[in-house]
Design an enzyme around this catalytic site. Structure first.
Site, short mmCIF file in Angstrom:
data_model
loop_
_atom_site.label_atom_id
_atom_site.label_comp_id
_atom_site.label_asym_id
_atom_site.label_seq_id
_atom_site.Cartn_x
_atom_site.Cartn_y
_atom_site.Cartn_z
N LYS A 117 0.83 -1.21 0.00
CA LYS A 117 0.00 0.00 0.00
C LYS A 117 0.87 1.26 0.00
CE LYS A 117 -4.51 -0.90 -0.03
NZ LYS A 117 -4.54 -2.00 -0.97
N LYS A 197 -4.24 -9.59 -7.46
CA LYS A 197 -5.63 -9.96 -7.20
C LYS A 197 -6.60 -8.88 -7.69
CE LYS A 197 -6.87 -7.64 -3.07
NZ LYS A 197 -8.14 -7.49 -2.41
N LYS A 200 -10.76 -3.40 -5.58
CA LYS A 200 -11.50 -2.16 -5.86
C LYS A 200 -10.54 -1.03 -6.18
CE LYS A 200 -14.75 -2.81 -2.16
NZ LYS A 200 -13.76 -3.00 -1.10
P1 ADP Z 1 -10.59 -4.61 -1.97
O1 ADP Z 1 -9.15 -5.02 -2.01
O2 ADP Z 1 -11.26 -4.85 -3.25
O3 ADP Z 1 -10.82 -3.20 -1.45
P2 ADP Z 1 -11.45 -5.44 0.65
O4 ADP Z 1 -10.11 -5.14 1.24
O5 ADP Z 1 -12.58 -4.55 0.99
O6 ADP Z 1 -11.31 -5.57 -0.93
O7 ADP Z 1 -11.83 -6.95 1.03
C1 ADP Z 1 -13.11 -7.37 1.47
C2 ADP Z 1 -13.20 -8.88 1.50
O8 ADP Z 1 -13.15 -9.40 0.18
C3 ADP Z 1 -12.07 -9.56 2.28
O9 ADP Z 1 -12.59 -10.70 2.93
C4 ADP Z 1 -11.12 -9.96 1.21
O10 ADP Z 1 -10.32 -11.07 1.58
C5 ADP Z 1 -12.07 -10.34 0.08
N1 ADP Z 1 -11.40 -10.14 -1.22
C6 ADP Z 1 -11.03 -8.95 -1.76
N2 ADP Z 1 -10.45 -9.15 -2.94
C7 ADP Z 1 -10.44 -10.50 -3.16
C8 ADP Z 1 -9.98 -11.33 -4.22
N3 ADP Z 1 -9.42 -10.82 -5.31
N4 ADP Z 1 -10.13 -12.67 -4.10
C9 ADP Z 1 -10.72 -13.22 -3.01
N5 ADP Z 1 -11.18 -12.48 -1.97
C10 ADP Z 1 -11.05 -11.14 -2.05
#
Ligand code: ADP
Length: 331
Positions: A117, A197, A200
């Site tokens: 980050k 991965k 968002k």
């Molecule tokens: P982002 O990285 O999209 O902002 P968050 O940090 O809000 O996502 O994660 C919310 C939930 O979604 C967590 O439980 C996280 O492990 C899951 N998650 C986010 N991205 C992935 C992904 N690419 N594959 C599987 N699980 C994910």
């Protein structure tokens, strides 16, 4: 009779609409738990976590609402599960502060998630960003969650939560469980860019739950591929690997026949693969999108769900916090 269900808390940062990674990695698992008699799920909208990366107040307010609508549309049943906004249950911040007395700065600053980050937002190397895993440990442990569906991206943070639980139990005699990952089928949903991965915060990496068939097709069309004529095994990284992972998720019975075999014989047609994939993904999203439209027209229902959810969460959170304060000598 006392509620003997196991409480499970999982959250999503209020940084935008939900994508397939959130849905397959976490939300679907939580929805599954709500149907079992054994569990009581708490869905948290993590607005405080959203402030650890650059944001603006207006979008934050809007995104909280988007996440709630997505949760409800995806199948969260307010009769069986609760949804609440993190900042409205103040115990989260208070317990996190108490937890911060048993974690070292060195441990947090060496986390790969923190380093990534900082690399992504070098101007935003804040204390809040460093503190993220401590607040997350508080989120989970306030509800004494033993296991939770989360994606693999959260594993380093879960480890911190386990270390905190262990230290607190050893030092102060608390009874926190050491939380583990409940692995879902989509525990790692790759980015459409072929790198890392789906997230968002990475433009071009995701498919939202609200995307139309055309949007999904357009996004999948951009996934980088190869000529499709080389023979051999499927690459470990890159766009073709991402497509393969999606194919396995959406065609669990046919991926060998439809993807692996044609790839290995140098006869794969990516346009056909991408089209069939777009249709499968969209078919799963249609009922979610229909439900969302109904909910968008009922803002007072959503408000009520949030008020009830916060009340339920607060009751449990207060009990845990009081217990910890007493054990730590604050009472
Ligand atoms: P982002 O990285 O999209 O902002 P968050 O940090 O809000 O996502 O994660 C919310 C939930 O979604 C967590 O439980 C996280 O492990 C899951 N998650 C986010 N991205 C992935 C992904 N690419 N594959 C599987 N699980 C994910």
């Amino acid at each position: 009779m006392a509620n003997s269900k196991k409480r499970v808390l999982s959250g999503i940062r209020a940084t935008g609409r939900l994508h397939l990674g959130n849905y397959l990695g976490m939300v679907k698992g939580m929805i599954g738990l709500q149907e079992s008699k054994e569990y009581e799920p708490f869905f948290m909208v993590a607005d405080l976590h959203a402030m650890t990366t650059p944001y603006d107040p207006e979008s934050l307010r809007r995104n909280v609402r988007e996440v709630v609508l997505d949760y409800l549309a995806a199948g969260l049943n307010p009769e069986k599960a609760s949804v609440f906004v993190q900042s409205l249950v103040r115990e989260h911040v208070e317990l996190a502060y108490l937890f911060s007395t048993v974690v070292s700065i060195a441990r947090l600053s060496h986390l790969p998630t923190y380093k990534e980050k900082v690399k992504q937002y070098p101007e935003n190397n804040t204390l809040a960003l460093l503190y993220y895993p401590v607040l997350m440990a508080s989120d989970i442990l306030l509800y004494k969650t033993q296991a939770l569906p989360v994606g693999d991206d959260q594993l380093p943070h879960l480890e911190i939560a386990r270390e905190i639980a262990k230290k607190m139990n050893e030092k102060y005699g608390t009874d926190f469980p050491e939380p583990q990952q409940m692995k879902t089928e989509g525990h790692y949903v790759p980015s459409l860019t072929g790198e890392g991965k789906m997230s968002k915060s990475v433009e071009g990496s995701y498919i939202n739950l609200t995307d139309s068939l055309e949007e999904i097709k357009r996004k999948l069309a951009k996934v980088p591929t190869d000529s499709g004529t080389q023979r051999g095994s499927i690459p470990e990284i890159g766009g073709v690997r991402s497509l393969y992972v999606f194919y396995k998720l959406y065609f669990p019975d046919d991926f060998e026949e439809l993807f692996e075999k044609p790839y290995k014989s140098g006869r794969i047609r990516y346009d056909t693969i991408k089209n069939s994939l777009a249709e499968r993904i969209y078919n799963e999203l249609v009922p979610i999108q229909e439900k969302r439209r109904v909910l968008e027209a009922k803002p007072e229902h959503v408000d009520k769900v949030l008020i009830d959810g916060a009340e339920k969460a607060r009751k449990i959170a207060q009990l845990t916090l009081e217990e910890v304060k007493e054990k730590m000598g604050l009472k």
